[in-house]
Each structure stands twice: as structure tokens, then as C-alpha cells.
Design an enzyme around this catalytic site. Structure first.
Site, PDB file in Angstrom:
ATOM      1  N   GLU A   1      80.476   4.397  17.596  1.00 13.36           N
ATOM      2  CA  GLU A   1      81.147   3.165  18.021  1.00 13.36           C
ATOM      3  C   GLU A   1      82.327   2.953  17.074  1.00 13.36           C
ATOM      4  O   GLU A   1      82.150   2.836  15.865  1.00 13.36           O
ATOM      5  CB  GLU A   1      80.196   1.984  17.953  1.00 13.36           C
ATOM      6  CG  GLU A   1      80.847   0.680  18.417  1.00 13.36           C
ATOM      7  CD  GLU A   1      80.036  -0.551  18.062  1.00 13.36           C
ATOM      8  OE1 GLU A   1      80.097  -1.529  18.827  1.00 13.36           O
ATOM      9  OE2 GLU A   1      79.357  -0.543  17.018  1.00 13.36           O
TER      10      GLU A   1
ATOM     11  N   HIS B   1      75.081  -3.803  25.134  1.00 15.86           N
ATOM     12  CA  HIS B   1      74.437  -4.994  24.578  1.00 15.86           C
ATOM     13  C   HIS B   1      75.431  -5.974  23.974  1.00 15.86           C
ATOM     14  O   HIS B   1      75.057  -7.107  23.644  1.00 15.86           O
ATOM     15  CB  HIS B   1      73.423  -4.581  23.524  1.00 15.86           C
ATOM     16  CG  HIS B   1      74.051  -3.887  22.354  1.00 15.86           C
ATOM     17  ND1 HIS B   1      74.569  -2.615  22.441  1.00 15.86           N
ATOM     18  CD2 HIS B   1      74.268  -4.288  21.081  1.00 15.86           C
ATOM     19  CE1 HIS B   1      75.073  -2.264  21.275  1.00 15.86           C
ATOM     20  NE2 HIS B   1      74.911  -3.264  20.432  1.00 15.86           N
ATOM     21  N   ASP B   2      76.699  -5.552  23.809  1.00 18.58           N
ATOM     22  CA  ASP B   2      77.725  -6.435  23.243  1.00 18.58           C
ATOM     23  C   ASP B   2      78.700  -6.963  24.290  1.00 18.58           C
ATOM     24  O   ASP B   2      79.644  -7.685  23.940  1.00 18.58           O
ATOM     25  CB  ASP B   2      78.531  -5.683  22.174  1.00 18.58           C
ATOM     26  CG  ASP B   2      77.760  -5.502  20.884  1.00 18.58           C
ATOM     27  OD1 ASP B   2      76.856  -6.314  20.613  1.00 18.58           O
ATOM     28  OD2 ASP B   2      78.063  -4.541  20.145  1.00 18.58           O
TER      29      ASP B   2
ATOM     30  N   ASP C   1      69.772   4.480  17.751  1.00 18.85           N
ATOM     31  CA  ASP C   1      70.879   3.750  17.149  1.00 18.85           C
ATOM     32  C   ASP C   1      70.828   3.964  15.639  1.00 18.85           C
ATOM     33  O   ASP C   1      69.762   3.880  15.027  1.00 18.85           O
ATOM     34  CB  ASP C   1      70.769   2.251  17.467  1.00 18.85           C
ATOM     35  CG  ASP C   1      72.104   1.658  17.890  1.00 18.85           C
ATOM     36  OD1 ASP C   1      73.086   1.880  17.164  1.00 18.85           O
ATOM     37  OD2 ASP C   1      72.145   0.981  18.925  1.00 18.85           O
TER      38      ASP C   1
ATOM     39  N   ASP D   1      76.557   2.915  14.942  1.00 20.57           N
ATOM     40  CA  ASP D   1      77.127   1.573  15.015  1.00 20.57           C
ATOM     41  C   ASP D   1      78.339   1.450  14.088  1.00 20.57           C
ATOM     42  O   ASP D   1      78.272   1.832  12.911  1.00 20.57           O
ATOM     43  CB  ASP D   1      76.046   0.560  14.622  1.00 20.57           C
ATOM     44  CG  ASP D   1      76.464  -0.868  14.845  1.00 20.57           C
ATOM     45  OD1 ASP D   1      76.661  -1.253  16.008  1.00 20.57           O
ATOM     46  OD2 ASP D   1      76.584  -1.601  13.845  1.00 20.57           O
TER      47      ASP D   1
END
Length: 558
Positions: free
Chosen positions: A253, A325-326, A99, A194
Site C-alpha cells: 500500500e 476496508h478504507d 496483512d 500497510d
């Protein structure tokens, strides 16, 4: 970037390290725990793992607030542990994607600490203003925080402990590129970036639009896909990825991104990103925000996927996901996590994996893990959820039970409960007290119970992942949506010349008949994969799908 890039036929498995496997009994997952469970990924057949942040962090936002880009947080282990993870994963044929969080840092990062001095050379590495604009934070409240030492405000799109970096500063960009090269030279196989489309902010940081009854403007349209985004990404490619494209994966993302924007971001000739995570499909059941929950509109979901499948068919590439994870657990969100949990989990996997693109499996998805039941706000750890509760209940006076129901359905903590490995204490995740409570249903939903069961959710995921590796139609076949207006059936084909795959899926708890129009040319086609143990070996002319039944059949052998 070449047409035979490895990630076109691979499946990526996301690991949320603090919830995956705990090796030392402190209740928090770690890198040695990941190493101990790599054979689970081998059994599943994935080609890469994506590791959510493991850098040093105050953990205000569970690691997405980074205080040092060049090390591993002690709660997860050491750089030596990370190097061992790379070696062990690579030895098993699994690539490791890190990440990358470079829209913002922690307010405890040395860059920001130095930036607080108005005379520092790093002052311009962040966004400082004597007076704030009216932007609102995505974590509730204003997007600006006053700093006593500086006498000015700094911008934070997320938590106040996550100040935004100013990518207009060339020295900052060079330092980020140097850091990325350092990880790639260490052996990392790519990055998941991210909110990468937030890095370019509009000139002057103008005020955002105010809607009725709001105190802070909705600035997402201003800082999403900003004016220099493509310049920054192309520069990143030149400085970091050039010459390594064929072996790396870069996925961004990108909330709020359209198909046309995605074509620009992922067109190989532009040298920006391999693929992006878009949000159109996971916002289908949202009203004014994620907490305003609407029933799933299957017709709208199908139209959304169709738009993205066609939009990136000749340029760029899709990423395919339900969970991360979101997000809450998909089987609880759009499936039936009680009577038809296994069937609906398999159906959702079938539909997703048979589209064109690279599928992402979030830990526990492959065994059909569900949302858990949070009793009170004290059970939640997620900063976004807790901030929303405070804002909604304390400031706006909304009923606490209504707000809690929304959190139970949509909180990010649903995807962050510990991985359910077996039916022993704490689901085999830890010998200590887990940082977030384990879902009580681990007694009957766990990996150990499914590993050798040919009818399990795990076995179904394994078969789908193998099909992607071996069947070119899944990678390159033309996508055609069937029955676009049917409220219960999701049907589509993947075809090339005389060969094809037909996917039929019943998104309901009632038996439904497939209209004859969808069956033209397919009766007699052999079954490739079904989600019921007794799925018929061939497709009949008149097909009646059972509750949450999905079937995939094949036509042609050339």
C-alpha cells in the site's frame, strides 16, 4: 519473479475479519467464521484471500495497531484456528495473504513499552525527540505525543496509540525479517504491506510546509517514498523472499506514489514488490482532503487509468481495486445505488476487471453492497471519522450536519458493515449483536439470494473472474483508451495481433449513443459479457447504450 507468476491471472478477495462471519455469536467476525464461508470464495472463483490484521491488538485502529506479531488476537481465535484456515483454504486452491503492518506498532507492543526507557537498547526502534517538529497526524492533530515516563515526544503518523518504527535501526529490521519468515514458514502465501512507503523518514525530520490557517504541517511529501525506501525493500527481499518469489504475492500500500516511482517499486529486476496499491484514481473526487467531496470527473478517471496502464506496461504490474476496508462502497460512490444498483455494480466490475493488472474484490462488493445510513456520530466506530468530527465541529466550528454528510459518504465504516449473507437476523453474520450495525438493506441484498441467480451481481463477478483466468488478452493484451474526452462513456480495447476485446460502458443514468469512431472494425463482433440480461449477442454498427450498460465483445479467434 517470472512472467507466468500465478497472481497475473488470479483475483484476490479481501476479508475484513471482524465483519465477515461470526462463528461464536459475540458480534465480531472470527477465523472460524472465515473457514465456514470459504466455499463462497470457491464459488466466486478467486485465487487468493487477503486477510486484514488478526494479530493481538488493543483495537484502537481495528487491528492496525499490533501488540504481538507472533500470535492471533483471541477475538479472532487461535493460532490453531489460523493453521486450520491455511489448510482448508489451500485444500480449495485458495492462497492466503496476510496483512503486514510494520510502519508502526501499538503503543502496547513490548518493543514500545521497552523503548519508553531512555536507556533501553530498543529506544532507537522508535522516533523519540525532546521537541517535536510540526508534522500533523493523518488522524487529525499533531503527529507527536509527549510521554511522561520518557520525558520526550514520540512520532505517530496515525493514532497516538500507533507509534512509528524507526527503520534506520538495523536490529529492528532484522527482527521484522525474522517475523516475516516465521509466517511464511507457517504456510502464508505472501503479504499485503500497510503504508509500506512510509517506512523511510527523511534525515533530521525537518518541519513540513504550513498552509494558511493550519497548525500542523502537511508532511506527507516528506515521509512518503523516503530516501532509503528502495534500500529497505531490496534488503527485505534478500532476507525474506529470495528463493520463494514464484509462489508468493507481495503488494504494498503506497499512498502518494507516482507512476515513475511505481515502476521502480514493481520492476521484477529490482526485486522489491510484485505490485502496489496506488491512490490516484480513488482521489479523483477529492478536494483538499477525503472529506472535501467533488463529483466524479469521468474524463479525469479515464486519463488516470490510462497513465497507469501505459506506465506499467513494460515494467511492473498494476493492482486494480475500487473498494477496500478504507474506502466507501463503490456502487454508492460512483454508481447508482437506487434505481440502477445492479447494473452499475456490474458495470463498475466490468471496467475494472478488464484492465491489465490483478483485481481485488472486497467482501460484499461481489453482491453489490452499498453504503449504509449513519444517523449520528455515535453510530460511527472508525477512529479516523470520529477524530475528524471532533476536529471539524469542536475546533473549527463547522456545522455538524455538513460534517456528518461527509462522513456518511466517505467514512471507512461504510466498507466495514457486516457481510450480508442472507435475509435472516443480522444478515446471517452473527447470532449476537454485531459490533457495527448491519445495513438494513440486507433483506434484499445478500449472498444467498444471488448465488444461483444467473442475472445477479455475484454471477457477473464470477464470469469476469473466470474470463481473466481463461482469456490471455485480459492479462497481456495492449490497453488502448478510446473516446478519452467523452463525459459519459468509458471505452477501451485490449488487443494482441488480430485478436481483441472491446469494452464499452455508460457511466450515466441516461441512454447514450456510442460515436461511430469507436466502432471501427468492431460491428458484428460477438458478445463476451454484458450487464443487462438481454444484452445483444453481437455488436451493431450503431450502438446506443442503455443507462449504466456495459458490453464486452471479442474480435478474432486465433
Amino acid at each position: 519473479m517470472t512472467a507466468d507468476t500465478w497472481w497475473r491471472t488470479a483475483t484476490v478477495y479481501q476479508i475484513y475479519p471482524r465483519s465477515f462471519a461470526d462463528s461464536d455469536g459475540d458480534g465480531v467476525g472470527d477465523l472460524r467464521g472465515v473457514i465456514s464461508r470459504l466455499d463462497h470464495l470457491v464459488a466466486l472463483g478467486v485465487g487468493a484471500l487477503w486477510l486484514s490484521p488478526v494479530y493481538p491488538s488493543p483495537q484502537d485502529d481495528n487491528g492496525y495497531d499490533i501488540s504481538d506479531y507472533y500470535d492471533i488476537d483471541p477475538m479472532f481465535g487461535t493460532l490453531a484456528d489460523f493453521d486450520e484456515l491455511l489448510r482448508e483454504a489451500h485444500a480449495r486452491g485458495i492462497r492466503v495473504v496476510m496483512d503486514l503492518v510494520v510502519n508502526h506498532t501499538s503503543d502496547e507492543h513490548p518493543w514500545f513499552v521497552e523503548s519508553r526507557d531512555p536507556g533501553s537498547p530498543k529506544r532507537d526502534w522508535y522516533w523519540w525527540r525532546p521537541l517535536p517538529n510540526n508534522w500533523g497526524s493523518r488522524f487529525s492533530g499533531p503527529a507527536w505525543e509527549f510521554d511522561d515516563r520518557s520525558g520526550e515526544y514520540y512520532l505517530h503518523i496515525f493514532s497516538r496509540k500507533q507509534p512509528d518504527l524507526n527503520w534506520e535501526n538495523a536490529d529492528l529490521r532484522q527482527e521484522i525479517h525474522r517475523m516475516m519468515r516465521w509466517w511464511l514458514d507457517r504456510g502464508v502465501d505472501g503479504f499485503r504491506m500497510d503504508v509500506i512507503n512510509f517506512i523511510s523518514k527523511p534525515v533530521g525530520l525537518p518541519d513540513a510546509h504550513l498552509t494558511d490557517g493550519t497548525r500542523y504541517g502537511d508532511a506527507e511529501a516528506l515521509y512518503t517514498n523516503g530516501p532509503r525506501l528502495h534500500d529497505f525493500l531490496q534488503e527485505m527481499h534478500r532476507e525474506v523472499f529470495a528463493g520463494r518469489e514464484a509462489v508468493l504475492l507481495t503488494v504494498g500500500e503506497t499512498p502518494g506514489t507516482s507512476v515513475d516511482q511505481a515502476r521502480l517499486l514493481t520492476d521484477p529486476s529490482r526485486r522489491e514488490l510484485d505490485m502496489i496499491f496506488q491512490f490516484d484514481h480513488v482521489e479523483i473526487d477529492q478536494g483538499r482532503d477525503k472529506w472535501d467531496i467533488r463529483p466524479l470527473d469521468l474524463v479525469a478517471l479515464k486519463r488516470t487509468f490510462e497513465r497507469w496502464q501505459h506506465g506499467l506496461s513494460d515494467a511492473g504490474w498494476n493492482s486494480l481495486y475500487w473498494n477496500n476496508h478504507d474506502q466507501p462502497r463503490i456502487v454508492s460512490r460512483w454508481g447508482d445505488d437506487t434505481t440502477y444498483r445492479e447494473e452499475s455494480a456490474k458495470l463498475l466490475a466490468t471496467v475494472l476487471h478488464l484492465h491489465r493488472g490483478t483485481p481485488y474484490v472486497f467482501q460484499g462488493e461481489e453482491i453489490g453492497m452499498t453504503n449504509t445510513r449513519f444517523r449520528s456520530i455515535d453510530d460511527f466506530a472508525d477512529i479516523q471519522s470520529r477524530n475528524y468530527y471532533t476536529d471539524a465541529v469542536t475546533r473549527r466550528g463547522e456545522p455538524a450536519d455538513v460534517v456528518l454528510d461527509a462522513l456518511r459518504a466517505r467514512s471507512r465504516d461504510n466498507g466495514r458493515t457486516p457481510m450480508q449473507w442472507d435475509d435472516t437476523e443480522n444478515a446471517g453474520f452473527s447470532t449476537g449483536t454485531p459490533w457495527l450495525a448491519t445495513n438494513p438493506n440486507f433483506v434484499h441484498i445478500n449472498a444467498a439470494a444471488q448465488l444461483h441467480d444467473p442475472a445477479s451481481v455475484f454471477a457477473h463477478y464470477r464470469a469476469l473472474i473466470a474470463l481473466r483466468r481463461t482469456e490471455p488478452l485480459v492479462t497481456d493484451g495492449v490497453f488502448t483508451l478510446l473516446l478519452p474526452d467523452d463525459p459519459a462513456i468509458y471505452a477501451f480495447t485490449r488487443t494482441h495481433a488480430e485478436r481483441g476485446l472491446l469494452v464499452l460502458a455508460n457511466f450515466s443514468s441516461d441512454a447514450v449513443a456510442v460515436p461511430d469512431g469507436a466502432m471501427a472494425g468492431w460491428p458484428g463482433s460477438p458478445l463476451v459479457i454484458g450487464n443487462y440480461p438481454d444484452s445483444p449477442p453481437t455488436l451493431h454498427r450503431s450502438v446506443r447504450l442503455r443507462p449504466w450498460e456495459s458490453v464486452v465483445v471479442r474480435r478474432g479467434t486465433g
